[in-house]
Write a protein that holds these residues in place. Structure first.
Motif, mmCIF file in Angstrom:
data_model
loop_
_atom_site.group_PDB
_atom_site.id
_atom_site.type_symbol
_atom_site.label_atom_id
_atom_site.label_comp_id
_atom_site.label_asym_id
_atom_site.label_seq_id
_atom_site.Cartn_x
_atom_site.Cartn_y
_atom_site.Cartn_z
ATOM 1 N N CYS A 193 0.816 -1.223 0.000
ATOM 2 C CA CYS A 193 0.000 0.000 0.000
ATOM 3 C C CYS A 193 0.845 1.266 0.000
ATOM 4 O O CYS A 193 0.378 2.315 -0.410
ATOM 5 N N ILE B 15 3.682 6.628 -8.922
ATOM 6 C CA ILE B 15 3.069 6.434 -7.603
ATOM 7 C C ILE B 15 2.270 5.142 -7.547
ATOM 8 O O ILE B 15 1.460 4.940 -6.642
ATOM 9 N N GLU B 16 2.539 4.234 -8.474
ATOM 10 C CA GLU B 16 1.729 3.008 -8.496
ATOM 11 C C GLU B 16 1.947 2.128 -7.272
ATOM 12 O O GLU B 16 1.127 1.279 -6.959
ATOM 13 N N GLY B 17 3.043 2.342 -6.570
ATOM 14 C CA GLY B 17 3.284 1.563 -5.350
ATOM 15 C C GLY B 17 2.607 2.131 -4.125
ATOM 16 O O GLY B 17 2.804 1.640 -3.019
ATOM 17 N N ILE C 233 -7.372 2.748 4.022
ATOM 18 C CA ILE C 233 -5.946 2.447 4.143
ATOM 19 C C ILE C 233 -5.532 2.341 5.619
ATOM 20 O O ILE C 233 -4.627 1.599 5.955
ATOM 21 N N PHE D 204 -3.364 -7.278 -0.320
ATOM 22 C CA PHE D 204 -3.470 -6.397 -1.483
ATOM 23 C C PHE D 204 -2.803 -7.021 -2.715
ATOM 24 O O PHE D 204 -2.923 -6.497 -3.809
ATOM 25 N N LYS E 61 -5.291 1.574 -8.752
ATOM 26 C CA LYS E 61 -4.078 2.388 -8.641
ATOM 27 C C LYS E 61 -4.115 3.525 -9.657
ATOM 28 O O LYS E 61 -4.918 3.514 -10.596
ATOM 29 N N ALA E 62 -3.184 4.453 -9.473
ATOM 30 C CA ALA E 62 -3.246 5.707 -10.232
ATOM 31 C C ALA E 62 -3.167 5.494 -11.743
ATOM 32 O O ALA E 62 -3.796 6.222 -12.515
ATOM 33 N N HIS E 63 -2.382 4.506 -12.170
ATOM 34 C CA HIS E 63 -2.158 4.374 -13.613
ATOM 35 C C HIS E 63 -3.255 3.553 -14.307
ATOM 36 O O HIS E 63 -3.144 3.271 -15.490
#
Lengths: 216, 777
Positions: free
Chosen positions: A106, A190-192, B196, B697, B704-706
């Motif tokens: 996360c 920021i995918e991690g 989160i 997860f 996720k962002a992408h």
């Protein structure tokens, strides 16, 4: 009232290669492959009749960790199994770094280790021996917000704020490496880090804001 | 009326400085002298008898303070409460905080360890020896309802938890009237809310005062206080619940959990502060899940696209026990089944099933996403059946603008709306015609573009007490300090929604002070009068209104003082920027600080006026509010990989009046992503034996962002008459609107393959098979 103080096992300190990323001391239901080792640790404690204080600086089962956190050099004696995030949070008392999944997925626990963004929930404190750590508390400069922090505030890059410190640390690294990131660069960068609140769009805006400010 | 200075402006959030600098205090950040850590022993079996529990080795471990089991705790701690059990054929299970005889799902807690540090507590958990006698488990809701299924509760007739029926109009007449009837099965997969910050609880008991302080990451501190006091046998006024910074909730923290009572009990019993922080794995196992319905819809239509009837026959999987609102959630699906359409004949037949899984309960949208998904998929199915554009079927069935307030077939009264303007704006922003043209061109090239529409309406501002399981009102207190600074005490519990800012904006304009001079206090039952909490998109619509009503009372008193001080008539006093002036003579005026200083000095008072300057209000809304909008998704599905590329996402939402556009956008962005998560990625999977296959997860795909492009937002404004601000609420709109838009788009893309429906999540493998010779559904 139960006993206070405890014994710490003489287990070898895992190195990076053998550290199991699925093995988290604080969660229920470990993967079977990790379990025997930890059970042995637990049993060695149970069978021991020695009681020693956690605070004992000379305790031979502790490992001395010399570490610089936010510019301040520190020496701590910790159990070999102590995770870096727990050193930061519970020993040093810097609680801005959060734990969201204990499995590196996360990114809430992201800190900078010698300038590289790392997940502090799956690094042992001993692995950071001799290294420099920057946490969210150390990002601002003499009370002036880091441009990334400013960007998050300006652009509403956060809601509940729990993922935010980790997200900011990752973004700070991203901008150190890439002064002119495209939107796609930022999304990939920021995918991690997982955010459940914002849908990421305002985070992208925040990073772009910071990039612009840092270039100026 | 004062000139609006801050309402409507993109004001930066006032909660952010602490959050962006790591200075906020979440539960796990609390550290009290002598604090112990608690860890729970949890069942690895989905269904088993507990033969024995041996805690001796754990108790003997150095650093362990106490190990307790259900036998130790349950005599002193009441069961986990459910506030919604008034249902036909209901069978209410006892729900002990620690399982004693039997465990019924993986992760169910059965013992607790208290130790001096978190690692030792976890070591001790491993040393608790539990002798289980595993039983056959049932994890499929329909199978659980079959005669002869293994039963979760020996003393119940079956695994049927309850039933519920709703009928409006005459569905059978509607079927007869129809030119065509189609049926379709819809599966709403089980989801994990996944804030989160997982859950966490800390507790401290002062024996001298007989006072328990309980910190919990909760959306409902006041309700939690009442319930924990009852569960552990303390007077309610001896329990103080503090919800500190809360790292997201999405409904899963709108609950009362076993751990909250156990921690309170342990602190009291041991007279030591204790803390438990949930791991992500525990969160997947023992924090409520959302959705999990499967049902068959029968739909009657006229050849022109008019929907004549909608019948929904559904099984809801409620898991093994009732949590706080478990049974109520699927009923919200029934209420919203008509969406934004004039469907006069509608019915829902619900059967709820116990299974060996974690309980379901409120997750962002709570029952309404299921309804919107069904009805928005159905209009597309109707269009497909009749060869019409889905757009035309929507227009044909829309509730029209001049029919508000509109009484639905399900018994609701929609407050206000204009569905056509939101649709038209979205079509224009997306260039719908152009998209259809492009789609046709690409198809000729063997590329599969899909355009999906969702025209949703949903329930917000929960809600009238008569329609809620445990009070739907909200409270607010507005206090002006002697120096003229304003403190607001609100019964809601913001945890990301930004009311420390939006409420301050409202007060600043209303009382003529600077936004920075307003402080919003929440989440502490000793500081704040009783309240209900943050959920159901109610924070601003209900909690904000309570505050505004209290503020109006304060303002009335301020004007009385100002009139007295200025020797003017009260009716001549008006607020001009930051001064209360005499009408027509703006030089004669006083500030709020002047008035408040006077009111607190206590001499030279206006007649019949008490000193001080503080008022409260408890606001009971007369109705829910009903935001609406149109979402349009444009996707391309890759035939070689089955991957969905979201190319554009256009949303036009109408949430009534807007206090801070930046915060509203943030709510919609986040909501859209959660809805897309359901459509494309997320699913809690239990295998046949009741084991969770998606407990990290790594296995449960979080968006996720992408994964997404930039969302293109716009809005229309149709104020609600339900509250004086005209705000409808925005917390869940994005989640409710987005899921069907994406699914409709993907199915539209796959039309050349003869696909009429695909169940979520729309993973690449599923789509690849359909595009490469697999069976269509």
């Amino acid at each position: 009232m139960g006993k206070i103080g405890r014994i710490f096992p003489l287990e070898p300190v895992p190195d990076t290669k053998s550290a199991c990323h699925n093995c988290e001391p604080v969660y229920f239901g470990r993967l079977p492959s990790c379990e025997p080792n930890l059970r042995r640790i637990a049993q060695s404690q149970a069978s021991s009749d020695r009681v020693k204080r956690q605070t004992s600086a000379t305790e031979d089962t502790f490992v001395k960790v010399e570490i610089t956190i936010n510019g301040e050099s520190r020496v701590h004696n910790v159990e070999p199994r102590t995770l870096l995030v727990h050193l930061i949070r519970d020993v040093v008392g810097l609680t801005g770094t959060h734990v969201g999944c204990e499995t590196s997925l996360c990114g809430a626990c992201t800190v900078l280790l010698n300038g590289d963004a790392v997940k502090s929930c799956t690094l042992l404190a001993v692995q950071a021996d001799g290294q420099e750590i920057t946490t969210i508390e150390g990002l601002s400069d003499d009370g002036e917000l880091h441009p990334v922090q400013e960007g998050f505030w300006e652009c509403h890059g956060l809601q509940c704020g729990f993922c935010t410190p980790g997200m900011i640390m990752t973004a700070a690294q991203l901008l150190e490496r890439n002064k002119r990131p495209t939107e796609a660069d930022i999304r990939k960068g920021i995918e991690g880090n997982i955010c459940r609140c914002t849908g990421y769009q305002h985070i992208i805006d925040a990073v772009q804001y910071a990039a612009k400010k840092m270039r100026a | 009326m004062p000139v609006a200075k801050s309402v409507g402006a993109r004001i930066k959030r006032r909660e952010d400085p602490r959050l962006i600098q790591g200075l906020a205090t979440y539960v796990d950040d609390l550290q009290l002298p002598g604090m112990c850590y608690v860890a729970f022993v949890r069942s690895p079996h989905a269904h088993a008898k507990i033969q024995s529990i041996d805690t001796s080795a754990a108790s003997a471990l150095d650093g362990v303070v106490s190990v307790v089991t259900g036998a130790d705790v349950n005599p002193d701690v009441g069961g986990v409460p459910c506030a919604a059990t008034d249902f036909p054929n209901v069978q209410v299970p006892e729900h002990p905080v620690l399982a004693e005889d039997k465990v019924r799902f993986v992760g169910e807690p059965l013992a607790a360890v208290v130790a001096v540090d978190r690692y030792v507590a976890q070591d001790a958990v491993d040393l608790v020896e539990v002798d289980y006698d595993p039983l056959e488990a049932v994890s499929d809701a329909e199978a659980a309802l079959e005669p002869g299924s293994v039963k979760l509760y020996d003393h119940f007739d079956s695994n049927q938890a309850f039933t519920w029926d709703l009928e409006g109009g005459d569905v059978d007449a509607g079927l007869k009237e129809a030119d065509r009837v189609i049926s379709q099965r819809f599966i709403h997969q089980r989801l994990a809310p996944n804030p989160i910050e997982p859950r966490g609880v800390a507790a401290d008991f002062n024996a001298g005062d007989e006072q328990l302080t309980l910190w919990s990451s909760t959306q409902i501190p006041h309700i939690l206080r009442t319930q924990v006091a009852l569960m552990i046998g303390l007077n309610e006024n001896r329990v103080r619940v503090i919800a500190p910074e809360v790292g997201g909730g999405f409904g899963c923290k709108l609950n009362v959990y076993a751990e909250e009572a156990v921690l309170g009990h342990l602190a009291k019993k041991l007279e030591r502060p204790v803390k438990w922080m949930e791991s992500r794995r525990e969160n997947f196992l023992h924090t409520i899940h959302g959705r999990d319905q499967l049902g068959d819809v029968e739909i009657g239509m006229k050849n022109d696209g008019t929907i004549t009837t909608l019948k929904y026959n559904v099984v809801a999987d409620v898991g093994s026990y009732f949590q706080l609102l478990t049974p109520a959630i699927p009923t919200l699906t029934g209420l919203m089944l008509c969406g934004c359409y004039q469907i006069r004949n509608v019915s829902m037949h619900l059967r709820a099933a116990f299974t060996n899984k974690m309980s379901t309960d409120a997750y962002r949208g709570a029952g309404r996403p299921e309804a919107t998904y069904i009805v928005e998929r159905i209009v597309d199915c109707v269009a497909d059946e009749l060869g019409l554009d889905p757009l035309e079927v929507r227009r044909k069935n829309f509730i029209v603008k001049d029919s508000f307030p509109y009484e639905t077939g399900t018994g609701l009264s929609y407050d206000s709306g204009d569905y056509t303007i939101a649709l038209d704006k979205a079509l224009k922003n997306a260039d719908y015609e152009g998209l259809r043209k492009k789609q046709a061109e690409l198809r000729d090239e063997g590329r599969y573009l899909g355009i999906g529409l969702s025209t949703y309406a949903e329930i917000c501002g929960m809600g009238p007490s008569a329609a809620m399981p445990a009070g739907g009102w909200e409270s607010g207190t507005v206090r002006v300090d002697p120096t003229g600074k304003v403190t607001v005490l609100t019964g809601i519990k913001p945890h990301g929604q930004g009311q420390e800012t939006t409420f301050a904006q409202l007060i600043a304009d209303g009382l003529g002070v600077d936004v920075d001079d307003v402080k919003i206090v929440h989440g502490d039952t000793d500081s704040v009068q009783y309240g209900t909490g943050t959920f159901g998109s109610r924070g601003t619509a209900v909690g904000g209104t309570a505050m505004i009503m209290a503020m109006e009372k304060v303002k009335k008193k301020v004007k009385k003082f100002a009139a007295h001080m200025l020797e003017a008539n009260i009716d001549d006093i008006e607020l001009e920027d930051d001064r209360y002036v005499v009408k027509g003579n703006p030089e004669r005026g006083v500030s709020l600080a002047d008035v408040s200083g006077h009111a607190h000095r206590g001499i030279d008072m206006p007649e019949d006026t008490e000193p001080g300057l503080a008022e409260s209000h408890f606001f009971e809304p007369s109705n829910f509010t009903y935001p609406f909008g149109t979402h349009i998704a444009v996707v391309e599905v890759d035939k070689d990989t089955g991957e969905v590329d979201i190319q554009r996402y256009v949303a036009v939402d109408d949430v009534g009046n807007i206090i801070n556009p930046m915060i509203v956008e943030g709510q919609i962005h986040g909501g859209i992503v959660q809805g897309l998560g359901q459509a494309l990625y997320e699913e809690v999977i239990y295998d046949e034996s009741g084991q969770v296959l998606t407990g990290t997860f790594m296995d449960y795909t979080m968006p996720k962002a992408h994964f997404f492009p930039r969302f293109e937002l716009d809005n229309t404004v149709t104020p609600t008459p339900v509250n004086p601000m005209g705000v409808k609420g925005v917390g869940e709109a994005g989640t409710i609107g987005s899921t069907p838009a994406i699914v409709n788009a993907v199915i539209d893309a796959l039309k050349p393959f003869g696909v009429r429906h695909i169940d979520m999540p729309l993973r690449p493998e599923k789509l690849w098979r359909l595009m490469n010779g697999g069976e269509s559904s």
